[in-house]
Design an enzyme around this catalytic site. Structure first.
Site, short mmCIF file in Angstrom:
data_model
loop_
_atom_site.label_atom_id
_atom_site.label_comp_id
_atom_site.label_asym_id
_atom_site.label_seq_id
_atom_site.Cartn_x
_atom_site.Cartn_y
_atom_site.Cartn_z
N LEU A 261 0.86 -1.24 -0.23
CA LEU A 261 0.09 -0.07 0.12
C LEU A 261 0.85 1.31 -0.14
CD1 LEU A 261 -2.81 -1.14 2.73
CD2 LEU A 261 -2.92 -0.86 0.29
N GLY A 262 2.19 1.27 0.66
CA GLY A 262 3.06 2.49 0.51
C GLY A 262 4.15 2.10 1.15
N GLN A 263 5.05 3.15 1.39
CA GLN A 263 6.56 2.86 2.07
C GLN A 263 6.52 4.18 2.99
OE1 GLN A 263 8.69 0.33 1.66
NE2 GLN A 263 10.18 1.19 3.07
N GLY A 264 7.00 4.29 4.18
CA GLY A 264 7.35 5.38 5.01
C GLY A 264 8.40 4.99 5.77
N GLY A 265 8.89 6.06 6.43
CA GLY A 265 9.91 6.28 7.29
C GLY A 265 10.27 4.82 8.22
N PHE A 266 8.83 4.25 8.90
CA PHE A 266 9.00 3.24 9.70
C PHE A 266 9.03 1.95 8.76
CE2 PHE A 266 6.59 -0.39 11.53
CZ PHE A 266 6.62 -0.18 12.93
N GLY A 267 8.50 1.74 7.62
CA GLY A 267 8.69 0.84 6.77
C GLY A 267 7.67 0.70 5.86
N VAL B 208 4.00 -0.82 4.22
CA VAL B 208 2.45 -1.08 4.66
C VAL B 208 2.10 -2.04 3.60
CG1 VAL B 208 0.24 -0.27 5.50
CG2 VAL B 208 2.22 1.12 5.81
N ASP C 284 1.55 14.43 15.39
CA ASP C 284 1.67 14.35 13.83
C ASP C 284 0.45 14.34 13.15
OD1 ASP C 284 3.42 14.14 11.84
OD2 ASP C 284 3.90 12.23 11.94
#
Length: 820
Positions: free
Chosen positions: A508-514, A516, A627
């Protein structure tokens, strides 16, 4: 000769027409037996007010009323026959020889009359419309007042009009709301002067139960009611004598069009006409939040809208029913920790900046000094507190209470009308002697769990840094499960199967956490899997923080954490799946934004607000999100908003309201000024972020990266410009077409600007925001927002992590990008 006569007749007729039109245009008076028909009007001398017949759109009912002559759309300030509308357009208004105005139907039936009680000394009464908006009937020769419309207020309080009681005649000058916006018959709300004890203004509903208490006049304002004091726009008078008791306000600038109105919803508001914007601007709302609900915190309870929970007890008092306070029911208030008797002694404790208690059970003397007042209260066994009646200049007057003290709140920020009260209390020294060691024990009860928690978390982090064994991870999660049975432990095998081995098609997506991923469980049900990246430098702390925070939270406007997976080096959070992705997916896309009409956007604004009230005030923990942004608002299948991503959230203890950090976290464009500049964060930091979100939702534009051809301000600065110029509607997203409702949009812009004010103290609480969005209250005019211009260039990455060095506005911040 005949030709000359014809010309003479023509010119005389023309002159007569001109004279008649001129006289009609300037006419402000009705003489005896003169009639006013539908379509005729009279206008006050300076053309401020106009009187005539009117009807509402799509209605055949006819009313006689007064409205502002040069204000469009038409604004009515008084209606004569509000309970008995006319059904015939041929009805007339007539002034008879006795000095009575009469509304007569076509059959000459009297529908309404002024019913003057004063006798006319001769046969020459006149009715005149004044520039104050007051319709008066006078004796034409002696100029004695026979009748006036100001003695019969409707829903509007105009300058010079009295609200109070005529002690000689028993007449009450009360405001009464309309039933609806297009039905002027008497509604369910009344503003009146209660003369039991020391006189005070009430805003009441259904004639029996108190809705709100505006308070009593203390020389500067109505005690604790926001804004009704000395202003550069108006001044108030309070008169108390053997003939009458009333309050009224006068304009400092007589050319300003100003009115107070009690609307059908029961909101008491003051509006000022803007000639530049051609709109009524809300100047103040003296009653604006939950603390203005009568007796919200019960006897001896203090309400503070800036605290969560808002209710607390005076020093020396404790909750009467602690079990009710634990579930946010404060109505039974507080009780003294020690029974007060003359034998055990007493003292008076001073409490400051308060809206003083209901004065119905009070005694007063307006000439006594404060010292004399204390002596009176000390000598009276039933006296529970005392205060000055007048705090303007040299304080004076004595006001004492008997019985319980009810309906007390902290005076709103920036208001001058809060004052001191001296409460009779048992000697606190006696209380401490009766309960030795209580304070020490209570401190131990707080300190020991905190120390234990810190030690446990430190131990867990140390083990993880040594690549903690799988068996330990399972034990840690199982332990959490015992504390919260709703948090499920997922095995790695379950997650792998659900996501088809983390297939790229399910990402579904990519963020700083990792990353999804979307998943489908074997037993059915869709999930979203947030997988910690092995290279993430921030995910471990955020993982623990999110499990601790969100696992204990349950609200329809918060994303639900279903469980987690900890196995080997794998750490994952499992959420409910949101099929409509995040708010930014719709809001900032040229095509998708057209799928989000105004009713949906307004629904989303309200949902986010309710979610924040739960976090700040109603949950078991007091949580600051830190946030809040469009990408962290997820949308379910019904477009209900869900606040997500609690990795940066901070839990507060009950007594905490703010904290300081040298490690600022958040996202550029949403972070508050005091947090960016000084590392100071509080509930008002989330309020600022919410305000940015509201303006983004209304405009369809991002705050950060916003550009305009006429200036270099960001979205906040642009919205502020439009608000000051009286053109806030120009902020509305063109993608909304005609789907938006003007009142809701303007209300949302007002809320948004109120939330992003530079000074955090001026920002409203989220509970106040919810009340205003629900039409139950109002906010004062906003002051200048923080961050009117971009702090960094739009192309700079907004996901930088700030180091633990002193905070600088030039280094603002910083969280991971989140895709859903």
């Amino acid at each position: 000769m005949e030709h000359r006569n014809m010309c003479l007749i023509y010119w005389c007729g023309l002159l007569l027409i001109l004279i008649t039109d001129s006289t009609s245009a300037a006419r402000d008076t009705i003489f005896p037996n003169q009639t006013l028909k539908n379509g005729d009007t009279i206008v006050s001398a300076n053309e401020i007010f106009e009187l005539g017949f009117f009807s509402f759109k799509n209605s055949s009912f006819l009313y006689l009323g007064i409205w502002y002559k040069k204000v469009s759309p038409r604004t009515y300030v008084w209606v004569a026959n509000r309970e008995v509308p006319l059904l015939d357009a041929s009805s007339i208004l007539k002034l008879n020889d006795k000095g009575d105005l009469q509304l007569l139907s076509v059959s000459n039936t009297q529908v309404w009359t002024s019913q003057s009680t004063k006798l006319v000394t001769n046969s020459s009464p006149v009715a005149q419309l004044l520039d104050s908006g007051n319709l008066v009937i006078r004796d034409d020769i002696s100029s004695n007042l026979i009748w006036q419309s100001f003695d019969h207020p409707g829903d509007t309080w105009l300058p010079g009009m009295k609200i109070g009681v005529d002690r000689l005649t028993g007449r009450n000058w009360n405001l009464t709301s309309w039933k609806t916006d297009d039905n002027p018959s008497v509604g369910s709300n009344t503003v009146l002067m209660n003369t039991n004890g020391y006189p005070q203004l009430y805003n009441m509903r259904h004639e029996s139960s108190f809705q709100q208490r505006i308070g009593y006049w203390n020389g500067l304002g109505f005690s604790g009611a926001l804004g009704i004091g000395l202003k550069n726009l108006y001044t108030f008078d309070f008169v108390l004598n053997e003939k009458e008791i009333y309050s009224r306000f006068s304009l400092i600038n007589s050319t300003s069009l100003t009115r107070m109105i009690l609307n059908p919803e029961g909101n008491f508001l003051l509006f000022v006409w803007s000639d530049t914007g051609h709109i009524w601007q809300l100047y103040l709302a003296p009653l604006m939040d939950a603390c203005d609900q009568y007796g919200f915190c019960g006897p001896y309870g203090i309400c503070s809208i800036n605290n969560a929970p808002p209710c607390s007890c005076f020093e020396g008092f404790e909750p009467k029913l602690p079990e009710e306070w634990s579930v946010a029911d404060w109505s039974n208030g507080c009780k003294s920790k020690m029974y007060l008797t003359p034998e055990k002694g007493h003292n008076f404790t001073k409490f400051s900046n308060l809206k003083l208690p209901d004065s119905q059970n009070s005694w007063f003397n307006r000439s006594m000094s404060l010292e004399e007042c204390e002596n009176v209260c000390a000598s009276n066994v039933s006296c529970t507190a005392f205060a000055n009646t007048n705090i303007r200049g040299v304080k004076s007057g004595c006001l004492t209470w008997s019985g319980e003290l009810t309906d007390i709140r902290e005076a709103p920020q920036g208001d001058v009308s809060g004052q001191d009260i001296y409460i009779k209390m048992a000697n606190l020294k006696v209380i401490r002697e009766l309960k030795p060691g209580t304070k020490k024990k209570s401190h131990l009860k707080v300190i020991l769990p905190i120390v234990s928690t810190v030690v446990m978390l430190s131990f867990a982090l140390t083990l993880y840094s040594w690549r903690k064994k799988n068996s330990y991870n399972k034990a840690l999660v199982n332990k959490d499960q015992k504390q919260d049975p709703d948090l499920r432990y997922f095995s790695l095998n379950e997650v792998v199967k659900a996501t088809s081995n983390f297939s790229i098609n399910n990402k579904l997506g990519q963020g700083g956490f990792g990353a999804v991923y979307k998943g489908v469980l074997e037993e059915g049900g869709e999930i979203a899997v947030k997988r910690l990246s092995k290279t993430s430098k921030q995910g471990i702390v955020e993982f623990q923080n999110e499990v601790i925070c969100i696992a204990k939270l349950q609200h329809r406007n918060l994303v639900k954490l279903l469980g987690c997976c900890v196995q080997g080096e794998e750490m994952m959070l499992i959420y409910e799946y949101m099929p409509n992705k995040s708010l930014d997916f719709f809001l900032f896309d040229e095509n998708n934004s057209m799928l989000l009409d105004w009713p949906q956007r307004y629904h989303i604004i309200n949902g986010i607000a309710r979610g924040l009230v739960y976090l700040h005030q109603d949950s078991r923990l007091r949580i600051i999100h830190r946030d809040l942004k469009a990408s962290n608002i997820l949308l379910d299948s019904n477009m209900n908003p869900k606040i997500s991503d609690f990795g940066l959230a901070r839990m507060f203890k009950e007594y905490e309201t703010e904290a300081n950090t040298n490690h600022v976290v958040g996202t550029l464009g949403y972070i508050s000024p005091e947090y960016a500049a000084n590392g100071l964060f509080s509930l008002k930091s989330d309020v600022f972020s919410f305000g940015v979100l509201v303006l983004e939702i209304v405009s369809g534009k991002k705050n950060r990266g916003f550009s305009h051809q006429d200036h270099h301000d960001n979205l906040l600065g642009h919205a502020w410009r439009l608000y000051k110029e009286g053109k806030p509607h120009e902020l509305v997203d063109v993608a909304l077409g005609d789907s938006w409702t003007a009142s809701e949009v303007l209300q949302s812009i007002h809320v948004g600007l109120s939330c992003v004010q530079q000074n955090a103290d001026y920002r409203p609480s989220m509970s106040s925001v919810v009340h205003m969005l629900g039409g139950e209250g109002a906010l004062p005019p906003p002051k200048q927002p923080g961050f009117l211009t971009e702090m960094t260039k739009p192309e700079v990455d907004s996901t930088l992590i700030m180091s633990k060095s002193p905070v600088s506005i030039n280094k603002v911040t910083i969280t991971q990008l989140d895709a859903r």
